[in-house]
Design an enzyme around this catalytic site. Structure first.
Site, PDB file in Angstrom:
ATOM      1  N   HIS A  43     -21.137 -14.072 -39.051  1.00  0.00           N
ATOM      2  CA  HIS A  43     -20.168 -14.085 -40.136  1.00  0.00           C
ATOM      3  C   HIS A  43     -18.764 -14.388 -39.626  1.00  0.00           C
ATOM      4  O   HIS A  43     -18.004 -15.095 -40.283  1.00  0.00           O
ATOM      5  CB  HIS A  43     -20.183 -12.733 -40.849  1.00  0.00           C
ATOM      6  CG  HIS A  43     -19.442 -12.714 -42.139  1.00  0.00           C
ATOM      7  ND1 HIS A  43     -19.947 -13.267 -43.295  1.00  0.00           N
ATOM      8  CD2 HIS A  43     -18.223 -12.217 -42.465  1.00  0.00           C
ATOM      9  CE1 HIS A  43     -19.078 -13.109 -44.276  1.00  0.00           C
ATOM     10  NE2 HIS A  43     -18.021 -12.470 -43.801  1.00  0.00           N
ATOM     11  N   HIS A  89     -20.298 -13.827 -50.319  1.00  0.00           N
ATOM     12  CA  HIS A  89     -20.483 -12.379 -50.254  1.00  0.00           C
ATOM     13  C   HIS A  89     -21.911 -12.083 -50.695  1.00  0.00           C
ATOM     14  O   HIS A  89     -22.154 -11.272 -51.592  1.00  0.00           O
ATOM     15  CB  HIS A  89     -19.451 -11.654 -51.130  1.00  0.00           C
ATOM     16  CG  HIS A  89     -18.692 -10.614 -50.387  1.00  0.00           C
ATOM     17  ND1 HIS A  89     -18.366  -9.382 -50.885  1.00  0.00           N
ATOM     18  CD2 HIS A  89     -18.196 -10.623 -49.115  1.00  0.00           C
ATOM     19  CE1 HIS A  89     -17.686  -8.692 -49.985  1.00  0.00           C
ATOM     20  NE2 HIS A  89     -17.567  -9.420 -48.905  1.00  0.00           N
TER      21      HIS A  89
END
Length: 740
Positions: A43, A89
């Site tokens: 990420h 997300h």
């Protein structure tokens, strides 16, 4: 727990731990290991995708800032610029959909604030499993609520986006948020801690808690049954604090009180401080005990990697620190000097004056890079063996069109976007529901358009062609409203790169996107990568979401898709080569995802789209729509529904349209690079002159209350609307209930 169990539980591999030992020359303590864990996660570190991302073009005549900062920036004109970015997300939204979606919106807004821009528009790209499943309905409902709950409260309009449904996303929804901000071109801010030993580090915004700890690591792993237990990895948002953060940040920048500014998202203070230090070639020392906390008993390692929302980190000259704190107090935000800039190049953490961790900032910001094995998936061979002639032809094309218009992947999204405030700020010119949203820049004739596009099904069947088609679709949508497409941001949503066939999809999609960006002249200026989108059931479709921005010299010259007048001439522009391979029709009517979709012909895509843009800019056309999902019949139906006016297809044009094709292929087949426009008869000569050598057909006229294609279709506009405008939140509810 032994050391191997410790670093493995934090998402680090044996190779990565050995590299940490080499970099540090000693075993790391738990805090230092936690720093590497979050900063070297996929990420934050892009360790599986960085080699691929280098293939994207990222420069252009309007590009002021490309990848490497919080958001990309393009020039609009008259000293104005736009900062924009898209991020995912996904994993947080899978386990806590409302807060996952809400904090996704809050996070992307802060990326734009960090560039010094005022957020002026939000978009989203969403994917869910089929709505006949209760869990998928819950995720869909709560994600939409979360987006609206945060965006509406913070005062930034949500102006566009897209949503689709497929079994490939069951249990692993995609929630991609995009934000566009407006800024003066000479006031762009960079997140770089300038050299100058003694500059102070100020944290301001909300208090820090335990929410989101190791959230970056959680977002870089596959979803399993145990993921539900990781709800504490999902942050909780506060849109009121977010609004105060916007105004406070812009006020501080306006008063020239900051040296650098960075938002706190994944990996919290650790990420922001190490990135600022690495970019500036300096070190930063943090005092964990000085961070304002909302929970008692937090340990230092928790403080520095917490992902609590609505926080920013700034570098401030010492003589301006008191003034910065006073401005923050006026906006009811907590603020504190939590560190200082040094020359030693380390990120050092102190607790009550004692050093408790020290790591080279550049090492944290430079995760290992992996070039994975690539293998073409075996499923493609079977999927491409598709014979459309083996399909039964429909008995009733009217019924097929109504069925397609009512399907969740093609029906109106009004039930979604009506939950969003799309007009706050009073600059929205074209609201959600058109090919792209259009906004004005106050005090000027300038404007901009934004869209988000991708087809996971297309990328599943042909990753390279699908990646190119996603970029081309966005380019067409901006051209249809009359904007000049300029640049894009992306969110690359894929499964595990550690599986050779998964990495194949990622690599091929990137190649297709890169080629399209080169040909179309739309560089990639920012973006995000979300990998490991898998459950026990398998990986999602390769889904590279594209958010593209275009500009207007005169925003009053724009087009929308709805028919506007009776008697207008309806004209089809571009190549007409429809195929049922990979089409919505094939999936909706026949339940098949198969075939190899038409390859995008990129030079022609650009030629035809640029023509449509110029027709709108010159005032010849004010009605335009690209032909995409559902084919020509669905495009014409959408234009009739939106405008409330029917259309009759010229009987003479029906035979060329069929031209040896089956009726379902002619009506519902798909390919890129073609459009429908409508013009009054008095502009017909001007249109013909402007078309030059571009292929076109005058296929019919607007008027009446039916969509009539002689011998194939004859449906009342009211019936089209009734099918198309069914509520997404109601139509697939269990019998006797609804989705609320």
């Amino acid at each position: 727990m032994n050391i191997q169990e410790t670093y493995t539980s934090l998402g680090l591999s044996d190779f990565e731990y050995d590299r940490i030992l080499e970099l540090m020359g000693r075993p790391p303590n738990y805090l230092e290991l936690s720093l590497f864990s979050v900063m070297w996660s996929e990420h934050c570190g892009y360790k599986n995708s960085r080699p691929l991302l280098r293939r994207f073009p990222n420069t252009g005549p309007r590009v002021l800032q490309g990848p490497g900062e919080n958001a990309g920036v393009i020039e609009v004109g008259e000293g104005w610029a736009l900062a924009f970015k898209m991020e995912s997300h996904n994993h947080p939204s899978a386990v806590e959909p409302y807060e996952g979606a809400a904090t996704g919106v809050g996070g992307i807004i802060r990326d734009v604030i960090a560039m010094g821009a005022r957020p002026v528009a939000l978009l989203n790209a969403l994917r869910f499993g089929p709505l006949d499943d209760e869990r998928n309905r819950y995720l869909f409902r709560e994600v939409v609520r979360g987006i609206g709950g945060y965006g509406n409260a913070i005062g930034v309009p949500t102006v566009g986006g897209e949503v689709e449904f497929s079994p490939a996303y069951s249990g692993n929804p995609l929630v991609n948020a995009m934000c566009v901000g407006l800024i003066r071109a000479d006031e762009v801010v960079r997140a770089k801690a300038e050299a100058g030993e003694g500059n102070l580090v100020v944290l301001f915004g909300a208090k820090t808690g335990r929410d989101g700890i190791h959230g970056a690591t959680f977002a870089s792993d596959e979803l399993t049954e145990e993921s539900e237990a990781k709800r504490s990895n999902v942050q909780v948002g506060d849109p009121f604090a977010g609004k105060m953060l916007i105004e406070c940040s812009l006020r501080l920048l306006e008063r020239n009180l900051l040296v650098a500014l960075q938002d706190l998202g994944a990996a919290g203070i650790a990420s922001s401080a190490s990135e600022m230090a690495a970019r500036g070639g300096v070190g930063i020392e943090l005092d964990a005990e000085k961070v304002p906390l909302r929970e008692e008993g937090m340990e230092a390692w928790e403080v520095v990697i917490s992902e609590s929302q609505e926080r920013m980190l700034a570098v401030v000259e010492p003589e301006k620190a008191d003034e910065v704190l006073k401005v923050c107090e006026r906006y009811e935000l907590d603020a504190a000097v939590v560190g200082r800039v040094t020359s030693h190049g380390e990120l050092r953490v102190f607790d009550n004056g004692e050093p408790i961790g020290s790591v080279p900032a550049e090492a944290l910001a430079d995760a290992p890079v992996y070039e994975r094995e690539v293998r073409r998936p075996a499923y493609l061979d079977g999927a491409h063996r598709f014979d459309p002639d083996a399909l039964p032809e429909p008995d009733d094309y009217n019924e097929v069109l109504l069925r397609m218009l009512a399907h969740p992947n093609l029906c109106s999204r009004a039930s979604v976007y009506e939950q969003y405030d799309s007009e706050v700020g009073s600059d929205t010119v074209v609201r959600p529901g058109a090919d792209a949203a259009v906004l004005r820049i106050k005090g000027t004739k300038l404007g901009f358009a934004v869209t988000a596009d991708v087809s996971g099904r297309h990328c599943y069947l042909d990753p390279r062609g699908g990646g190119a088609a996603a970029v081309a679709e966005a380019y067409r949508n901006l051209s249809c409203v009359g904007a000049e497409p300029v640049a894009l941001t992306d969110c690359l949503n894929f499964g595990s790169p550690e599986k050779p066939d998964g990495y194949y999809g990622l690599s091929e999609c990137v190649d297709g996107m890169a080629e399209a960006c080169e040909v179309l002249g739309t560089p990639v200026v920012s973006g995000n990568v979300s990998l490991f989108n898998e459950t026990e059931r398998g990986a999602i479709y390769p889904t590279p979401a594209v958010g593209m921005v275009g500009v207007f010299e005169d925003v009053s010259r724009h087009a929308t898709p709805g028919f506007k007048r009776e008697g207008d001439m309806v004209v089809h522009l571009g190549d007409y080569r429809p195929t049922l391979a990979g089409s919505d029709y094939l999936e909706i009517v026949h339940g098949k995802v198969a075939g190899k979709p038409e390859q995008p012909r990129l030079p022609r895509e650009k030629e035809y789209a640029d023509l449509v843009k110029s027709l709108v800019a010159e005032g010849i056309v004010d009605t335009a729509h690209d032909v995409s999902g559902g084919g020509l019949a669905v495009a014409l139906a959408e234009m009739s529904i939106t405008g409330g006016i029917g259309m009759t297809f010229d009987r003479v044009e029906v035979e060329p349209m069929l031209s040896g094709r089956r009726g379902d292929q002619a009506l519902f087949g798909e390919c890129g690079g073609h459009f429908v426009v409508a013009v009054p008869e008095e502009r017909w000569d001007a249109l013909q002159e402007a078309l030059g050598g571009v292929p076109y057909d005058q296929i019919g006229r607007t008027g009446g209350d039916r969509l009539d294609v002689p011998g194939l279709l004859d449906v009342a506009v009211d019936d089209l609307r009734a099918a198309h405008e069914r509520d997404l939140f109601e139509q697939h509810a269990p019998e006797g209930g609804h989705l609320g």
